[in-house]
Enzyme design. Structure first.
Site, mmCIF file in Angstrom:
data_model
loop_
_atom_site.group_PDB
_atom_site.id
_atom_site.type_symbol
_atom_site.label_atom_id
_atom_site.label_comp_id
_atom_site.label_asym_id
_atom_site.label_seq_id
_atom_site.Cartn_x
_atom_site.Cartn_y
_atom_site.Cartn_z
ATOM 1 C CG HIS A 202 0.293 -7.933 -16.167
ATOM 2 N ND1 HIS A 202 -0.838 -7.586 -15.489
ATOM 3 C CD2 HIS A 202 1.260 -7.107 -15.743
ATOM 4 C CE1 HIS A 202 -0.558 -6.566 -14.683
ATOM 5 N NE2 HIS A 202 0.714 -6.257 -14.825
ATOM 6 C CG HIS B 179 3.471 -8.631 -19.461
ATOM 7 N ND1 HIS B 179 2.943 -7.492 -20.020
ATOM 8 C CD2 HIS B 179 4.391 -8.209 -18.556
ATOM 9 C CE1 HIS B 179 3.518 -6.427 -19.468
ATOM 10 N NE2 HIS B 179 4.407 -6.845 -18.585
HETATM 11 C C1 LIG Z 1 2.575 -2.983 -21.388
HETATM 12 C C2 LIG Z 1 4.021 -3.347 -21.159
HETATM 13 C C3 LIG Z 1 4.700 -2.827 -20.073
HETATM 14 C C4 LIG Z 1 6.064 -3.162 -19.848
HETATM 15 N N1 LIG Z 1 6.741 -2.575 -18.803
HETATM 16 C C5 LIG Z 1 8.093 -2.806 -18.685
HETATM 17 C C6 LIG Z 1 8.867 -2.104 -17.706
HETATM 18 O O1 LIG Z 1 8.361 -1.259 -16.976
HETATM 19 N N2 LIG Z 1 10.196 -2.390 -17.633
HETATM 20 C C7 LIG Z 1 10.821 -3.307 -18.450
HETATM 21 O O2 LIG Z 1 12.035 -3.524 -18.324
HETATM 22 N N3 LIG Z 1 10.092 -3.969 -19.373
HETATM 23 C C8 LIG Z 1 8.772 -3.736 -19.524
HETATM 24 N N4 LIG Z 1 8.061 -4.400 -20.487
HETATM 25 C C9 LIG Z 1 8.790 -5.283 -21.412
HETATM 26 C C10 LIG Z 1 9.631 -4.436 -22.381
HETATM 27 O O3 LIG Z 1 8.878 -3.308 -22.754
HETATM 28 C C11 LIG Z 1 10.025 -5.220 -23.623
HETATM 29 O O4 LIG Z 1 10.615 -6.441 -23.270
HETATM 30 C C12 LIG Z 1 11.022 -4.412 -24.459
HETATM 31 O O5 LIG Z 1 10.502 -3.142 -24.736
HETATM 32 C C13 LIG Z 1 11.350 -5.132 -25.749
HETATM 33 O O6 LIG Z 1 12.103 -4.277 -26.554
HETATM 34 P P1 LIG Z 1 12.620 -4.767 -27.966
HETATM 35 O O7 LIG Z 1 13.421 -3.655 -28.547
HETATM 36 O O8 LIG Z 1 13.233 -6.095 -27.828
HETATM 37 O O9 LIG Z 1 11.278 -4.989 -28.820
HETATM 38 P P2 LIG Z 1 10.053 -4.007 -29.140
HETATM 39 O O10 LIG Z 1 10.119 -2.738 -28.391
HETATM 40 O O11 LIG Z 1 8.825 -4.811 -29.026
HETATM 41 O O12 LIG Z 1 10.302 -3.638 -30.673
HETATM 42 C C14 LIG Z 1 10.201 -4.614 -31.683
HETATM 43 C C15 LIG Z 1 10.476 -3.955 -33.013
HETATM 44 O O13 LIG Z 1 10.630 -4.965 -34.011
HETATM 45 C C16 LIG Z 1 9.908 -4.608 -35.164
HETATM 46 N N5 LIG Z 1 9.589 -5.847 -35.886
HETATM 47 C C17 LIG Z 1 9.044 -6.996 -35.412
HETATM 48 N N6 LIG Z 1 8.952 -7.915 -36.404
HETATM 49 C C18 LIG Z 1 9.446 -7.325 -37.522
HETATM 50 C C19 LIG Z 1 9.606 -7.725 -38.872
HETATM 51 N N7 LIG Z 1 9.242 -8.947 -39.293
HETATM 52 N N8 LIG Z 1 10.125 -6.851 -39.767
HETATM 53 C C20 LIG Z 1 10.480 -5.610 -39.393
HETATM 54 N N9 LIG Z 1 10.371 -5.163 -38.106
HETATM 55 C C21 LIG Z 1 9.855 -6.014 -37.201
HETATM 56 C C22 LIG Z 1 8.706 -3.850 -34.656
HETATM 57 O O14 LIG Z 1 8.165 -3.083 -35.684
HETATM 58 C C23 LIG Z 1 9.368 -3.045 -33.523
HETATM 59 O O15 LIG Z 1 9.971 -1.898 -34.088
HETATM 60 C C24 LIG Z 1 6.714 -4.073 -20.721
HETATM 61 C C25 LIG Z 1 6.019 -4.607 -21.807
HETATM 62 C C26 LIG Z 1 4.694 -4.249 -22.038
HETATM 63 C C27 LIG Z 1 3.984 -4.817 -23.232
#
Ligand SMILES: Cc1cc2nc3c(=O)[nH]c(=O)nc-3n(C[C@H](O)[C@H](O)[C@H](O)COP(=O)(O)OP(=O)(O)OC[C@H]3O[C@@H](n4cnc5c(N)ncnc54)[C@H](O)[C@@H]3O)c2cc1C
Length: 536
Positions: A246, A353
């Site tokens: 970003h 990002h």
């Molecule tokens: C500031 C920001 C703004 C964004 N805006 C957007 C948007 O507007 N639209 C969009 O589509 N995307 C957006 N994104 C991207 C999007 O938010 C992420 O790609 C998405 O939320 C990822 O979801 P996830 O469930 O894969 O992982 P996450 O939501 O990151 O969750 C990961 C989970 O894994 C757990 N975890 C990790 N390692 C371990 C371990 N070893 N043991 C146990 N638990 C573990 C963590 O505790 C957490 O609960 C944005 C990202 C950021 C940072």
């Protein structure tokens, strides 16, 4: 002597963001689920997502158009059937979220109107229609909070909060027949002990790995644990060279990870060098409104050329009341840090990002290891190609979590619970004697990844980075073998593994495409392929 703890469940879901929660809630209708999160349940990228989620809701819009926009953003490396699958399943996935109670913003309708208000759709860069559903500028929080409340109260979901998954347990590691996941070793942070989880199926929903870089918009949990665990268990990993940066994150010692929305530039903010001069017009005719990767590369170029720590984002030429009305959160946060954005420019750096690559999966999220799934940012499904289209990432979490749940459910009756698993062996390790080694290596790793494997790469920089990475890996492995685990040690061990995968992918790509730019190979190949790494 501490008690040996073994948990047992049909499915172990590691990660409680959009991907993990969606999967757990779908599965809990028919099976028992353990849901693991490393920190508090809410702490992940999902909570911080601002813009929204892409899906075709407008009558004028089409699935074909969503597919076409995604393919253009992916710069020739998207897997087209995966893109179609995602766009086609988007509306059902969004409808499920809505049924769960996620309150997306709606259009205003005249008072007394009997017609139901349609959803308010925004348009983001790269989308040719309005197709982003959102909850103001805090969509992720709305999704996270709604789903986690349901997970906490579900009788079939056992939430284990503040537990780090350390490594997967597989038949191969246990010298049992076949190639199947059996569960995982998990570290209970409060009790400071390693426990065992036995499960028929395991899903990695651990998010991305942007914390491998010194500057990142991601929360601390984004240390690539799932990618490293899958790799150590024999799964292929792909396209790790494509990390999205970003352009504008706040540069301030007391404010890590604070993103400054692109809307600031959209409303006329200029990027300036430390001497006050503008530089974007020298790089692109669209100046500050050029696409994200071009702006990030220009900032990186100027910072490296001038040896400066940051550049400045300046909106002071707009009236103060306009700034405060349009950017209340940014105004407030900056003011708390002593920066009045109506009067002075904001110090900014680009920040890692989004991780486009990850653990390779099929259309159901199934990885190379039987019974192991990878969902969300941890996965490489083929959707994003060489660059991610805005707001497709949360969508990917939802669509693939639903597909994985269906696949797991169809096999539940056929897969027996693994037999007893060996407890974690701590007999050879002692308490860490020099925490400074971990702290130092953390810093060194993230710094050389930023300097050598960041926005602009070269063959020489990649070679330098790989040499340092291999050295750190040896040191960290030695430390890991001798001392008891801690959160920092576990994350560092995973980060250094992910760093190696990023560097190796970047070295294999002898072209510049999408998010990967190498000054020694500035052109595009005519027939590009994803970069796939296979563990030994
Ligand atoms: C500031 C920001 C703004 C964004 N805006 C957007 C948007 O507007 N639209 C969009 O589509 N995307 C957006 N994104 C991207 C999007 O938010 C992420 O790609 C998405 O939320 C990822 O979801 P996830 O469930 O894969 O992982 P996450 O939501 O990151 O969750 C990961 C989970 O894994 C757990 N975890 C990790 N390692 C371990 C371990 N070893 N043991 C146990 N638990 C573990 C963590 O505790 C957490 O609960 C944005 C990202 C950021 C940072």
């Amino acid at each position: 002597m501490k008690q040996v703890v073994e948990h047992q469940s049909d499915v172990l879901v590691i990660g409680s963001g959009a991907a993990g929660l969606t999967l757990a809630l779908h599965l809990a209708e028919k099976s028992k689920v353990i849901l693991l999160s490393k920190g508090p349940l809410s702490e992940g990228s999902t909570y911080y997502a601002q813009g929204g989620i892409a899906s075709v809701f407008d009558e004028e819009d089409t699935i074909e158009s969503h597919v076409a926009d995604t393919l253009v953003a992916g710069a020739g490396l998207c897997d087209e059937p995966v893109v179609k699958f995602t766009a086609e399943n988007a509306k059902a996935a969004m409808q499920w979220l809505i049924n769960c109670g996620v309150a997306f913003d709606k259009e205003e309708v005249p008072a007394g109107s009997k017609k139901e208000a349609p959803y308010h759709l925004t348009r983001e860069g790269g989308h040719s229609h309005r197709r982003i559903l959102h909850a103001a500028d805090a969509t992720g929080k709305e999704v996270q909070v709604t789903l986690q409340d349901q997970a906490r109260n579900h009788p079939n979901i056992l939430v284990l909060e503040r537990y780090n998954a350390i490594d997967l347990i597989t038949t191969r590691k246990l010298s049992r027949p076949g190639n199947r996941v059996q569960g995982a070793y998990v570290w209970n942070r409060d009790e400071e002990q390693v426990e065992t989880v036995k499960a028929r199926f395991v899903a990695l929903a651990t998010g991305g790995s942007s914390k491998v870089y010194q500057y990142t918009s991601n929360p601390d949990i984004a240390s690539g644990d799932g990618i490293a665990m899958a790799w150590r268990s024999g799964c292929r990993v792909a396209n790790m060279e494509f990390n999205q940066f970003h352009p504008t994150c706040l540069y301030h010692v007391d404010a890590r990870n604070f993103l400054l929305t692109e809307a600031l530039r959209g409303e006329g903010a200029y990027l300036r060098r430390p001497d006050g001069s503008r530089f974007m017009p020298d790089f692109d005719e669209r100046a500050e409104l050029a696409p994200r990767d071009i702006v990030a590369r220009a900032i990186d170029y100027e910072m490296k050329r001038l040896g400066s720590d940051c550049v400045y984002l300046d909106i002071t030429h707009k009236p103060a009341d306009f700034i405060i009305k349009h950017f209340p959160t940014i105004y407030k946060r900056c003011l708390e840090l002593g920066i009045d954005i109506t009067k002075e420019p904001i110090p900014v750096v680009p920040a890692a990002h989004y991780t486009c690559g990850g653990v390779m999966t099929d259309l159901h999220g199934q990885t190379d290891l039987n019974g192991l799934y990878a969902i969300g940012e941890v996965a490489y499904t083929g959707l994003h190609g060489a660059n991610r289209l805005a707001s497709n990432s949360l969508l990917e979490c939802l669509v693939f979590a639903r597909a994985a749940a269906e696949d797991i459910e169809s096999q539940l009756g056929k897969i027996p619970m693994p037999s007893s698993l060996p407890a974690w062996d701590e007999s050879q390790v002692s308490n860490s004697d020099e925490e400074v080694v971990i702290a130092h290596n953390w810093h060194e790793l993230r710094l050389f990844m930023w300097d050598y494997v960041g926005i602009v790469r070269s063959d020489k920089r990649l070679e330098r980075a790989l040499r340092r990475c291999v050295m750190l890996q040896q040191e960290i492995q030695e430390y890991y073998s001798n001392f008891k685990v801690s959160n920092n040690l576990l994350e560092l061990r995973n980060l250094v593994q992910v760093a190696e995968l990023i560097i190796r992918c970047a070295m294999e790509r002898k072209e510049s495409r999408g998010l990967h730019y190498n000054i020694d190979h500035p052109n595009k190949d005519e027939s590009p392929k994803p970069t796939i790494l296979q563990p030994d």
